[in-house]
Scaffold this active site. Sequence first.
Site, short mmCIF file in Angstrom:
data_model
loop_
_atom_site.label_atom_id
_atom_site.label_comp_id
_atom_site.label_asym_id
_atom_site.label_seq_id
_atom_site.Cartn_x
_atom_site.Cartn_y
_atom_site.Cartn_z
N SER A 46 0.97 -1.21 0.07
CA SER A 46 0.22 0.09 0.14
C SER A 46 0.87 1.22 0.02
CB SER A 46 -1.02 0.01 1.38
OG SER A 46 -0.26 -0.04 2.40
N GLU A 47 2.16 1.02 0.77
CA GLU A 47 2.94 2.12 0.50
C GLU A 47 4.56 1.89 0.67
OE1 GLU A 47 -0.61 4.56 2.02
OE2 GLU A 47 0.30 3.03 3.25
N THR A 48 5.51 2.44 0.16
CA THR A 48 6.65 2.50 -0.01
C THR A 48 7.36 3.68 0.13
OG1 THR A 48 6.63 0.69 -1.33
CG2 THR A 48 8.66 1.61 -1.16
#
Length: 295
Positions: A46-48
Amino acid sequence: MSNLPFWIVDVFAETKYAGNQLAVFTNAGDLSTAEMQQIAKEINFSETTFIRSSELRDGGYDVRIFTPATELPFAGHPTLGTAFVLQQSIIQQPVDQLILNLQVGQIPVTLNYRDRVPNMLRMRQNSPIFGENLAAEQVAPALGLAVDAIDSRFPIQEVSTGVPFVIVPLKTLTALQQIKVDVDRLLALVEPLQAKMVFVFCPETRNPANHFSARMFAYAVGIPEDPATGSANGCFAGYLVQHRYLGTAAIDVRVEQGYEIGRPSLLLLQAQAVNDGIEVLVGGQVVKIAQGQFV
């Protein structure tokens, strides 16, 4: 983009393979925006996040956050997870607090330790801003729910501590579990709004030690459902205080999220009304999963 070191951690997780997955690249100063976006799409969490330098700037570390589809000015689990990696890989000694320089400004994170490894991290979010109210008749069809599943005692409202969310109060855990998103209707709902993500909660839980259950849907930014959303829970903490949901101007609660997608998560929320707004803290645990390199 060769030989880029990265960590994978689970955030808001009490054990491995729970909570919200995060990849953190620790030496990303030479990457372009396009390259960071490509990597985030490849990782497909969902995020990096990308730590731009190991050197302090104005007392904080420069960090950028990407979903598979876009860059975010702020997000909760990336903030805590990146703070964990910063302490373990770059600072390499116990510190009580560190600061992340994000697009929304400087976000401080406090750290508590067990055996020199952070076992509880808390971030102070910006004071919430309260936006437009929505009608239950607008929102319920997008969630595949009857209108009377929504708790009409409290508003459906846009709230932001840096990234805006639509906060939706439901009456029961059964309704929360029965959500079946109509993607087209959800995208049409958020299209004219500042908030592109929808956070849904109820006051019933699976674990009696917890106070609320929640789900978060963000199809508009490439995340069908998020297992643990620190930024949304910060907005939720402010919402609870603003509307005196628990009848008090201060809250200290436990929120479970992610069960419907097999990633059980626990978020610890504290908030209180202060002279210039609402003070919000969001905390949880971070568990290291892996280290490696992009080659």
